[in-house]
Design an enzyme around this catalytic site. Structure first.
Site, PDB file in Angstrom:
ATOM      1  CB  ALA A  72      -0.869  -0.024   1.372  1.00  0.00           C
ATOM      2  CG  LEU A  73       3.370   4.298  -2.890  1.00  0.00           C
ATOM      3  CD1 LEU A  73       4.386   4.891  -1.792  1.00  0.00           C
ATOM      4  CD2 LEU A  73       4.254   3.913  -4.126  1.00  0.00           C
ATOM      5  CB  THR A  74      -2.078   4.288  -4.328  1.00  0.00           C
ATOM      6  OG1 THR A  74      -1.105   3.868  -5.410  1.00  0.00           O
ATOM      7  CG2 THR A  74      -3.037   5.398  -4.961  1.00  0.00           C
ATOM      8  CD  GLU A 116       3.179  -3.194  -9.889  1.00  0.00           C
ATOM      9  OE1 GLU A 116       4.111  -3.382 -10.130  1.00  0.00           O
ATOM     10  OE2 GLU A 116       2.403  -4.162  -9.305  1.00  0.00           O
ATOM     11  N   GLY A 117       2.869   2.403 -11.932  1.00  0.00           N
ATOM     12  CA  GLY A 117       3.669   3.494 -12.717  1.00  0.00           C
ATOM     13  C   GLY A 117       2.598   3.659 -14.103  1.00  0.00           C
ATOM     14  NE  ARG A 126       6.876   0.633 -12.723  1.00  0.00           N
ATOM     15  CZ  ARG A 126       7.539   1.479 -11.864  1.00  0.00           C
ATOM     16  NH1 ARG A 126       8.772   1.592 -12.102  1.00  0.00           N
ATOM     17  NH2 ARG A 126       6.988   2.343 -11.190  1.00  0.00           N
TER      18      ARG A 126
HETATM   19  C1  FAD Z   1      -7.214  -1.924 -10.056  1.00  0.00           C
HETATM   20  C2  FAD Z   1      -5.999  -1.125  -9.214  1.00  0.00           C
HETATM   21  C3  FAD Z   1      -5.330  -1.706  -8.355  1.00  0.00           C
HETATM   22  C4  FAD Z   1      -4.148  -1.135  -7.938  1.00  0.00           C
HETATM   23  N1  FAD Z   1      -3.461  -1.630  -6.732  1.00  0.00           N
HETATM   24  C5  FAD Z   1      -2.480  -0.979  -6.174  1.00  0.00           C
HETATM   25  C6  FAD Z   1      -1.862  -1.630  -5.046  1.00  0.00           C
HETATM   26  O1  FAD Z   1      -1.962  -2.616  -4.855  1.00  0.00           O
HETATM   27  N2  FAD Z   1      -0.970  -0.727  -4.110  1.00  0.00           N
HETATM   28  C7  FAD Z   1      -0.726   0.571  -4.516  1.00  0.00           C
HETATM   29  O2  FAD Z   1      -0.122   1.365  -3.924  1.00  0.00           O
HETATM   30  N3  FAD Z   1      -1.410   1.041  -5.591  1.00  0.00           N
HETATM   31  C8  FAD Z   1      -2.379   0.563  -6.258  1.00  0.00           C
HETATM   32  N4  FAD Z   1      -3.069   1.050  -7.367  1.00  0.00           N
HETATM   33  C9  FAD Z   1      -2.712   2.432  -7.450  1.00  0.00           C
HETATM   34  C10 FAD Z   1      -2.171   2.716  -9.060  1.00  0.00           C
HETATM   35  O3  FAD Z   1      -0.773   2.350  -9.004  1.00  0.00           O
HETATM   36  C11 FAD Z   1      -2.375   4.177  -9.448  1.00  0.00           C
HETATM   37  O4  FAD Z   1      -3.719   4.364  -9.716  1.00  0.00           O
HETATM   38  C12 FAD Z   1      -1.577   4.635 -10.829  1.00  0.00           C
HETATM   39  O5  FAD Z   1      -0.201   4.868 -10.096  1.00  0.00           O
HETATM   40  C13 FAD Z   1      -1.988   6.125 -11.017  1.00  0.00           C
HETATM   41  O6  FAD Z   1      -2.472   6.911 -10.190  1.00  0.00           O
HETATM   42  P1  FAD Z   1      -3.812   7.612 -10.157  1.00  0.00           P
HETATM   43  O7  FAD Z   1      -4.723   6.641 -10.149  1.00  0.00           O
HETATM   44  O8  FAD Z   1      -3.778   8.661  -8.929  1.00  0.00           O
HETATM   45  O9  FAD Z   1      -3.810   8.601 -11.454  1.00  0.00           O
HETATM   46  P2  FAD Z   1      -3.099  10.456 -11.655  1.00  0.00           P
HETATM   47  O10 FAD Z   1      -1.595  10.174 -10.962  1.00  0.00           O
HETATM   48  O11 FAD Z   1      -4.105  10.991 -11.046  1.00  0.00           O
HETATM   49  O12 FAD Z   1      -2.952  10.228 -13.136  1.00  0.00           O
HETATM   50  C14 FAD Z   1      -4.049  10.572 -13.983  1.00  0.00           C
HETATM   51  C15 FAD Z   1      -3.575  10.365 -15.435  1.00  0.00           C
HETATM   52  O13 FAD Z   1      -2.728  11.569 -15.427  1.00  0.00           O
HETATM   53  C16 FAD Z   1      -1.405  11.187 -16.169  1.00  0.00           C
HETATM   54  N5  FAD Z   1      -0.242  11.505 -15.567  1.00  0.00           N
HETATM   55  C17 FAD Z   1      -0.125  11.733 -14.286  1.00  0.00           C
HETATM   56  N6  FAD Z   1       1.235  12.593 -14.125  1.00  0.00           N
HETATM   57  C18 FAD Z   1       1.577  12.811 -15.273  1.00  0.00           C
HETATM   58  C19 FAD Z   1       2.867  13.335 -15.635  1.00  0.00           C
HETATM   59  N7  FAD Z   1       3.795  13.980 -14.998  1.00  0.00           N
HETATM   60  N8  FAD Z   1       3.074  13.262 -17.296  1.00  0.00           N
HETATM   61  C20 FAD Z   1       2.094  12.823 -18.047  1.00  0.00           C
HETATM   62  N9  FAD Z   1       1.012  12.161 -17.421  1.00  0.00           N
HETATM   63  C21 FAD Z   1       0.827  12.083 -16.332  1.00  0.00           C
HETATM   64  C22 FAD Z   1      -1.511   9.481 -15.770  1.00  0.00           C
HETATM   65  O14 FAD Z   1      -0.506   8.768 -16.686  1.00  0.00           O
HETATM   66  C23 FAD Z   1      -2.859   9.297 -15.851  1.00  0.00           C
HETATM   67  O15 FAD Z   1      -3.225   8.901 -17.434  1.00  0.00           O
HETATM   68  C24 FAD Z   1      -4.159   0.286  -8.102  1.00  0.00           C
HETATM   69  C25 FAD Z   1      -4.957   1.041  -8.984  1.00  0.00           C
HETATM   70  C26 FAD Z   1      -5.852   0.388  -9.719  1.00  0.00           C
HETATM   71  C27 FAD Z   1      -6.854   1.091 -10.421  1.00  0.00           C
END
Ligand code: FAD
Length: 385
Positions: free
Chosen positions: A123-125, A363-364, A242
């Protein structure tokens, strides 16, 4: 294509395929439809000893590396990537402990993870910290008898189902990401509850849930590594995991290619099976090329991560980005080749298309990883100038 696996790796891949075909395939549509966590299948996987492959031998594992995990992910995802990610999230939730934890903590937790008796999660997010993971707000305050955790983690795979959670929290808010540390928290610890369980487009067999910490006291020994190293450990963990997301995407694409090929052989239009049409053959050939290119890059990245090299950030990112983009294209074309039937839930390709999407996001995200790859290019160029 020959990938020169050892006999052990071939055995792991064959076993994973057998488990996928015999145990996952019969229930995948039901798991997807009902958004049910696949506990019976998880128990079957545990009985096959496949959870042991990512745990070191001294903690009752089989000591496999990133490549072995990718082989299992590929085979499970070829059938159902919701089950596959529930399995792999346990590796994600254990790697930080394996790489940086004390022997005491490893002995305490890893044998049950290896046996598949307990699942782990990472859990990071948080709501404020997605792509910019350094913006986390969850805190871990040092108190007399341990650490007091406060905050909410969002979108956590295996949330609610896992017994063990590796979380990243701030031990020093003033330092931002450099003030983050990693901790183990057990399900059932007072002050640790589960919030919203997400309803999803794809990987619906997996659980995605909020973790809520309200004055949750954990023992001091549950810190992993040194205080302040949490963000660095998290980034290293994601480099290692990854290629596994790449393997998930690869498996989905492979499954979609096979389903589309079978359909076009059986479906007769204009008096002939569709597969005899040159346009259809071209599409199938392009799909096969994408799948094989993804496979080559995923296996190479996994081998690079296993090689002992310290520098595998870029290859892991490339494998994840390429394979997930390929999976999205191949599954979309698979739905196209199956026509109206492909759009229906009676056929597996619409599920594969829905499942493929997440591999471009978590995962990024692929945009953020492309930024990182471009930054490496700039760094290399600067060195030669
Ligand atoms: C089904 C699911 C399972 C997950 N499991 C885990 C887990 O087990 N543990 C955990 O810690 N997290 C988990 N996550 C979180 C996941 O890693 C994040 O959702 C992901 O990193 C994207 O973050 P965000 O959803 O906040 O999107 P945002 O960061 O809000 O991004 C929204 C959009 O903007 C784009 N964007 C953002 N910044 C930039 C930039 N600098 N340049 C260009 N484009 C950009 C992104 O690519 C994306 O398209 C999970 C997510 C989902 C949906």
């Amino acid at each position: 294509m020959q990938y020169f696996f050892t006999d052990e790796q071939k055995t792991i891949k064959d076993l994973a395929r057998r488990v996928a075909e015999e145990r996952i395939l019969p229930v995948r549509a039901e798991l997807d439809e009902n958004e049910e966590f696949p506990w019976p299948v998880i128990q079957d996987i545990a009985a096959s000893d496949l959870f042991r492959i990512f745990v070191p031998e001294e903690y009752e594992g089989l000591g496999g590396g990133c490549l072995e995990l990718c082989l299992v992910m590929e085979e499970f995802s070829r059938v159902c990537s919701g089950v596959a990610i529930s399995f792999a999230a346990s590796a994600l939730g254990s790697y930080t402990l394996m790489d940086f934890g004390t022997d005491h903590l490893k002995k305490k937790y890893l044998p049950d993870i290896a046996a598949g008796k307990k699942l782990a999660a990472f859990a990071l997010t948080e709501s404020t910290a997605g792509s910019d993971a350094s913006a986390i707000r969850t805190t871990a305050e040092k108190v007399a008898d341990g650490y007091l955790i406060n905050g909410t983690k969002q979108f956590i795979t295996n949330g609610g189902e896992a017994e063990l959670y590796t979380i990243i929290a701030l031990t020093d808010k003033s330092k931002g990401a450099r003030g983050a540390s990693a901790f183990l928290v057990e399900k059932g610890t007072p002050g640790f509850t589960f919030g919203k369980k997400e309803k999803k487009l794809g990987i619906r067999a997996s659980s995605t849930c909020e973790l809520v910490f309200q004055n949750c006291l954990i023992p001091e020994e549950n810190i992993i590594g040194k205080p302040g190293m949490g963000f660095i450990m998290a980034m290293k963990l994601l480099d290692k995991s990854r290629p596994g997301v790449g393997a998930q995407a690869l498996g989905i694409a492979q499954g979609a290619l096979e389903a589309a090929y079978d359909y076009t052989r059986q479906r007769v239009q204009f008096g002939q099976p569709l597969v005899t049409q040159p346009v259809v053959q071209n599409m199938l050939a392009d799909m096969a090329i994408q799948v094989e290119a993804a496979r080559s890059l995923v296996y190479a990245a996994a081998r690079n991560a296993d090689s002992g090299s310290k520098d595998y950030t870029e290859s892991s990112a490339m494998a994840k980005v390429f394979a997930s983009d390929a999976a999205m294209r191949v599954t979309t074309d698979a739905v196209q080749l199956c026509g109206g039937a492909g759009y229906m839930k009676d056929y597996p390709v619409e599920k594969m298309m829905r499942d493929a999407k997440i591999t471009q996001i978590y995962e990024g995200s692929n945009q953020v990883l492309r930024n990182a790859i471009a930054a490496e290019l700039r760094k290399r160029k600067a060195k030669t100038e």
